[in-house]
Scaffold this active site. Structure first.
Site, PDB file in Angstrom:
ATOM      1  N   HIS A 371       2.136  -2.669  -9.525  1.00  0.00           N
ATOM      2  CA  HIS A 371       2.707  -2.689  -8.171  1.00  0.00           C
ATOM      3  C   HIS A 371       2.629  -4.033  -7.470  1.00  0.00           C
ATOM      4  CE1 HIS A 371       3.188   1.715  -7.679  1.00  0.00           C
ATOM      5  NE2 HIS A 371       2.190   1.754  -8.547  1.00  0.00           N
ATOM      6  N   LYS A 559       4.457  -2.771   8.803  1.00  0.00           N
ATOM      7  CA  LYS A 559       3.899  -2.789   7.450  1.00  0.00           C
ATOM      8  C   LYS A 559       2.545  -3.451   7.525  1.00  0.00           C
ATOM      9  CE  LYS A 559       7.657  -5.185   6.219  1.00  0.00           C
ATOM     10  NZ  LYS A 559       8.181  -4.384   5.123  1.00  0.00           N
ATOM     11  N   ARG A 560       1.806  -3.467   6.392  1.00  0.00           N
ATOM     12  CA  ARG A 560       0.536  -4.188   6.385  1.00  0.00           C
ATOM     13  C   ARG A 560       0.758  -5.631   6.840  1.00  0.00           C
ATOM     14  NH1 ARG A 560      -3.999  -1.724   3.916  1.00  0.00           N
ATOM     15  NH2 ARG A 560      -5.020  -3.690   4.470  1.00  0.00           N
ATOM     16  N   LYS A 565       4.123 -11.267   3.711  1.00  0.00           N
ATOM     17  CA  LYS A 565       5.135 -10.438   4.379  1.00  0.00           C
ATOM     18  C   LYS A 565       5.743 -11.178   5.582  1.00  0.00           C
ATOM     19  CE  LYS A 565       2.945  -6.097   2.930  1.00  0.00           C
ATOM     20  NZ  LYS A 565       3.890  -5.298   2.150  1.00  0.00           N
ATOM     21  N   THR A 667       9.105  -0.098   0.318  1.00  0.00           N
ATOM     22  CA  THR A 667       9.685   1.248   0.402  1.00  0.00           C
ATOM     23  C   THR A 667      10.123   1.565   1.824  1.00  0.00           C
ATOM     24  OG1 THR A 667       7.388   1.995   0.391  1.00  0.00           O
ATOM     25  CG2 THR A 667       8.658   2.377  -1.600  1.00  0.00           C
ATOM     26  N   LYS A 671      13.461   3.619   3.736  1.00  0.00           N
ATOM     27  CA  LYS A 671      13.374   4.611   4.825  1.00  0.00           C
ATOM     28  C   LYS A 671      14.262   4.192   5.986  1.00  0.00           C
ATOM     29  CE  LYS A 671       8.659   5.311   3.348  1.00  0.00           C
ATOM     30  NZ  LYS A 671       7.308   4.761   3.495  1.00  0.00           N
TER      31      LYS A 671
HETATM   32  C1  26W Z   1      -7.732  -4.229  -5.706  1.00  0.00           C
HETATM   33  C2  26W Z   1      -7.181  -4.135  -4.341  1.00  0.00           C
HETATM   34  C3  26W Z   1      -5.757  -3.662  -4.349  1.00  0.00           C
HETATM   35  C4  26W Z   1      -5.472  -2.428  -3.786  1.00  0.00           C
HETATM   36  C5  26W Z   1      -4.153  -1.975  -3.773  1.00  0.00           C
HETATM   37  C6  26W Z   1      -4.756  -4.416  -4.912  1.00  0.00           C
HETATM   38  C7  26W Z   1      -3.457  -3.959  -4.900  1.00  0.00           C
HETATM   39  C8  26W Z   1      -3.163  -2.740  -4.352  1.00  0.00           C
HETATM   40  C9  26W Z   1      -1.744  -2.211  -4.360  1.00  0.00           C
HETATM   41  C10 26W Z   1      -1.126  -2.417  -5.713  1.00  0.00           C
HETATM   42  C11 26W Z   1      -0.927  -2.849  -3.278  1.00  0.00           C
HETATM   43  C12 26W Z   1       0.345  -2.123  -2.978  1.00  0.00           C
HETATM   44  O1  26W Z   1       0.337  -1.142  -2.254  1.00  0.00           O
HETATM   45  N1  26W Z   1       1.474  -2.617  -3.501  1.00  0.00           N
HETATM   46  C13 26W Z   1       2.759  -2.161  -3.018  1.00  0.00           C
HETATM   47  O2  26W Z   1       3.223  -1.091  -3.828  1.00  0.00           O
HETATM   48  C14 26W Z   1       4.433  -0.552  -3.309  1.00  0.00           C
HETATM   49  C15 26W Z   1       4.773   0.669  -4.121  1.00  0.00           C
HETATM   50  O3  26W Z   1       5.184   0.296  -5.404  1.00  0.00           O
HETATM   51  C16 26W Z   1       5.528  -1.595  -3.306  1.00  0.00           C
HETATM   52  O4  26W Z   1       6.671  -1.049  -2.706  1.00  0.00           O
HETATM   53  C17 26W Z   1       5.084  -2.827  -2.515  1.00  0.00           C
HETATM   54  O5  26W Z   1       6.059  -3.844  -2.617  1.00  0.00           O
HETATM   55  C18 26W Z   1       3.754  -3.315  -3.034  1.00  0.00           C
HETATM   56  O6  26W Z   1       3.260  -4.372  -2.225  1.00  0.00           O
END
Ligand code: 26W
Length: 826
Positions: A371, A559-560, A565, A667, A671
């Site tokens: 992701h 968003k975050r 971003k 995503t 929406k």
């Molecule tokens: C280790 C800490 C950590 C925790 C969560 C690293 C990375 C994450 C996730 C992978 C971050 C995340 O939410 N990524 C997002 O995933 C969405 C669903 O696929 C995408 O639409 C977003 O672009 C992406 O930033």
């Protein structure tokens, strides 16, 4: 009470729960009295919510049991979606919608003097996720159930979810999210389905009948207690399961042997250390920290989940040799990668299979989604920590690595750098992405560009080794929550114009295009948006005390908060517009309301600083009478799923302005388009595919493209100062960061300034500034012609069907999981 019988009926092609208004009223009254021991009229709204939630859960139970019985009898392939995060939001509204009883329930309650929406709003969001990844998992559960796919979630029942954000004095303050305080009507604790997870200790190897054996001794046992939540499919008599695990001490009694020796502290500290495992969700979504507790969380839920799957499989199927034909396990990013060695452990140590057979079954069972390409998010664990916490699992990972490296040595003779890069264990770390790729049969990205970047750059070594494992699955969102539920007025218009086939076949939304020359429809679109904006305006007034003009463009970035971003880019152009208005008070612009919301990771200083900047800019502008009738800035606190459901249908302009290549998919972009917002975007993630769907005339694109960004990364050559030197507007707005204009403490935003200039900003904010301003000018030109704008919105809605997560899930089911039963009833 007779409510636990199956009461679905077929009505006009719809399969919904059969319940009439009067029996619903009777059931509800009974439920209320039973639950609270008093009359309905004496109850608080909270109690009314609890009674409604638990009644609806009762309605669901029999179908839930039947679904499980059916799965057990037919032996259909079961999919398990393993994820550290499930960002479900509220459940009541969606449950009523999917059961097909929302209207009846609303009418019945209203006759009892109860407003359904008011009651629904009392449900605490289930916020067990950070953002995109967790919400995607929730959309996928909804789609799997609605498409009749036997697909279940497996995760952690965090006692505290994603923190609550308060804005105090323009700054983010975190408070804990005690979401279980008032109880949770949706979950059922399954005490008889507990598992034991073992940490620490050591492994003794031996030999029995010429076979190696491994015994784990002196470990610390943790009791994994499952809580099940029903996932109700849309009008199809399917109820799947989300199973979340909670950590408890194996015995709830204190360890009296320690106690009697006076070691009371030891006994308590065992209890606390166990409970810490499922205590709180890590609030980082892009920055990995090698914390032992996180590794514990990962092994805890993965081990409990795999053990319970194997146990259930053996009970109903028996033959472990066909496990991979009957079970698919998907890992949501690398967080649950330990599923690979854990499944190996069970197949080897408990089932006595050979390494070769166990490995074949494991690879065939597991599939993995990546992701993010942010390097700082890649998980790797120090070998010592890993080995001490999970000694047997480490032995298995070592053996996987040994066999795999042997393959690499034969293939890449003498190419030591490449082999070290690709190894699972190297430089003193266990590399989780490498393990996930090697131990699975499928690796996918979440949008076309993202997958290409994985194949050609980030994971190119692996792509050349295993080309057939790599594939793309562009993300999606459930149109049931994000259209039917959150935008009922738009849904009615769509039903009136194109019928309701789009509910089961979202790409039928395309038919809406045939109605966009009808001035009536265009008018209605405008009215619906206005209505949604007025609702949001009320919310904004309630929470922030700011009056906003609903005739202004609602320009939204939610968003975050993260440097990539680029909320900073958005903020700088607002500051630039403000400067222009001050210089030229008669400037004829279309009024705009700039709306932001989002949380920063508590340890991410720059992101918190960006929030403060937005809030300070908001304060200055909102208090300046000279510009007040033209622009307002709003930072809404505590962004979550429920707030998103209010904001998105009320948005005119969707800001998707990440540095190209950095947003894997996004995503919320989907929406927004589904709710008739126009997107202003870089050609990043799924924005590209949105553009391909709606055409260049119906989206506003700006900024560097992927090739240009990748070229800067590879060859350098970007100079923020060069750009700054040539652009007076940039000089002015960056100076405003450090001249006291927005904060009397002139050093307050110095880090943002330094990041942009001194450190030659890796996200190219200054580079894209000019192109962004021009794009915003195009927005103004388009908005002048209201009819044309509404038609564009209509085209966006009409093309949004492909971004339903139903499409995504069908692709996973056929292309990765090999689900045996799909599309039934469609
Ligand atoms: C280790 C800490 C950590 C925790 C969560 C690293 C990375 C994450 C996730 C992978 C971050 C995340 O939410 N990524 C997002 O995933 C969405 C669903 O696929 C995408 O639409 C977003 O672009 C992406 O930033």
């Amino acid at each position: 009470m007779l409510i636990a019988i199956n009461r679905y009926k077929l009505l006009g092609g719809r399969c919904m729960l059969s319940i009439d208004k009067n029996s619903f009223k009777r059931d509800y009254n009974n439920k209320f009295v039973q639950l609270h021991g008093k009359e309905l009229k004496e109850g608080s709204n909270q109690q009314k919510y609890e009674a409604l939630g638990s009644l609806v859960r009762d309605y669901v139970i029999s179908t839930w049991m039947e679904t499980n019985n059916k799965y057990n009898q037919t032996g259909e392939k079961q999919v398990y979606y393993f994820s550290m995060e499930f960002l479900l939001g509220r459940l009541l509204g969606d449950c009523l919608l999917n059961l097909g009883i929302r209207d009846i329930c609303k009418e019945a309650l209203s006759e009892l003097g109860i407003n359904l929406e008011e009651i629904e709003n009392l449900e605490h969001d289930q916020g067990l996720g950070n953002g995109g990844l967790g919400r995607l998992a929730a959309c996928f559960l909804d789609s799997m159930a609605s498409l009749n796919i036997p697909g279940h979630g497996c995760g952690i029942r965090y006692k505290y979810g994603f923190f609550e954000q308060k804005i105090v004095d323009s700054q983010q303050v975190e408070a804990s999210d005690n979401w279980l305080r008032e109880g949770n009507v949706w979950e059922i604790k399954k005490q008889d389905k507990c598992e034991i997870v073992k940490f620490g200790g050591s492994v003794i190897s031996g030999e029995v009948d010429g076979k190696l054996t491994f015994t784990h001794v002196n470990y610390e046992p943790v009791l994994a207690v499952p809580y099940d939540t029903p996932i109700v499919g849309y009008e199809n008599e399917v109820v799947n399961t989300l199973r979340l695990w909670s950590a408890e001490p194996v015995s709830n009694e204190f360890d009296f042997s320690s106690f009697s020796r006076g070691d009371f502290i030891k006994a308590i500290s065992y209890k606390n250390s166990v409970e810490a495992i499922s205590l709180v969700l890590y609030p980082e979504d892009s920055f990995y920290e090698g914390k032992m507790l996180r590794l514990k969380q990962q092994y805890f839920f993965v081990s409990a989940g795999i053990q319970s799957i194997v146990r259930h499989f053996k009970k109903h199927n028996g033959n472990i040799a066909i496990f991979d034909e009957k079970i698919a396990i998907h890992i949501n990013d690398t967080h649950p990668t330990l599923a690979i060695p854990e499944l190996m452990r069970i197949l080897l140590d408990e089932e006595g299979l050979s390494w070769e057979t166990a490995w074949r079954i494991t690879q065939n069972t597991i599939s993995y989604t990546n992701h993010t390409i942010l390097a700082e998010a890649l998980e790797k664990w120090p070998v010592d920590m890993f080995k001490n916490l999970l000694p047997r699992i480490y032995m298995i990972v070592e053996e996987i690595n040994r066999r795999y490296c042997e393959e690499l040595w034969n293939k890449y003779v003498g190419q030591w750098d490449k082999i070290a890069r690709m190894a699972i264990i190297s430089d003193g770390y266990v590399k989780m992405a490498n393990l996930a790729i090697v131990g699975s049969h499928s690796v996918n990205g979440v949008a076309k560009l993202h997958t290409e970047i994985l194949k050609k750059r980030e994971m190119s070594d692996f792509y050349y080794l295993y080309p057939s494992k790599f594939n793309n699955k562009t993300n999606g969102i459930t149109h049931r929550r994000w259209l039917l539920k959150s935008n009922p007025k738009l849904t009615s218009l769509l039903k009136e114009t194109i019928g309701d086939s789009f509910i089961k076949h979202p790409t039928d939304l395309e038919n809406f295009k045939n109605h966009l020359d009808d001035p009536n429809v265009i008018n209605r679109l405008g009215e619906i948006k206005k209505y949604n904006k007025e609702n949001l305006a009320k919310e904004i007034y309630k929470s922030n005390g700011i009056l906003v003009d609903t005739n202004s463009i609602f320009d939204v970035q939610v968003k975050r908060i993260h440097a990539y971003k680029r909320q900073t880019l958005n903020c700088l152009r607002i500051m630039e517009l403000y400067n222009n208005l001050l210089e030229n008070p008669n400037l004829d612009i279309i009024p705009r309301t700039f709306i932001f919301a989002g949380k920063a990771a508590p340890g991410y200083y720059l992101a918190k600083n960006i929030i403060e900047l937005i809030c300070r800019v908001a304060k200055t502008i909102n208090n300046d009478k000279r510009v007040n009738d033209k622009i307002k800035v709003v930072m809404l606190e505590n962004y979550n799923v429920s707030l998103a459901e209010d904001i998105i249908p009320a948005t005119d302009l969707s800001e998707q302005i990440s540095t190209t290549t950095k947003e894997a998919s996004g995503t919320s972009n989907m929406k927004f388009m589904m709710n008739g917002a126009i997107t202003i975007a870089t050609l990043d993630g799924a924005n590209i595919e949105i553009k391909d769907e709606v055409g260049e005339d119906n989206i506003i694109i700006f900024g560097l493209n992927a090739e240009e960004v990748l070229n800067y990364h590879k060859n350098g050559g970007y100079s923020a100062w060069d750009i700054w030197n040539k652009d007076k507007r940039l000089q002015r707005v960056t100076d405003d960061l450090i001249n006291g204009k927005y904060c009397s403490d002139i050093d307050r935003f110095r880090s943002i300034y330094e990041n942009l200039l001194t450190y030659n900003d890796e996200f190219f904010v200054l580079k894209d500034f000019d192109s962004y301003l021009k794009a915003q000018e195009r927005v103004n030109q388009l908005y002048i012609d209201k009819n044309k704008w509404q038609k564009m919105c209509g085209i966006n809605i009409a093309h949004s069907g492909i971004f339903s997560s139903d499409r995504t899930i069908k692709e996973y089911a056929t292309g990765i999981w090999g689900s045996t039963v799909i599309y039934k009833n469609l």
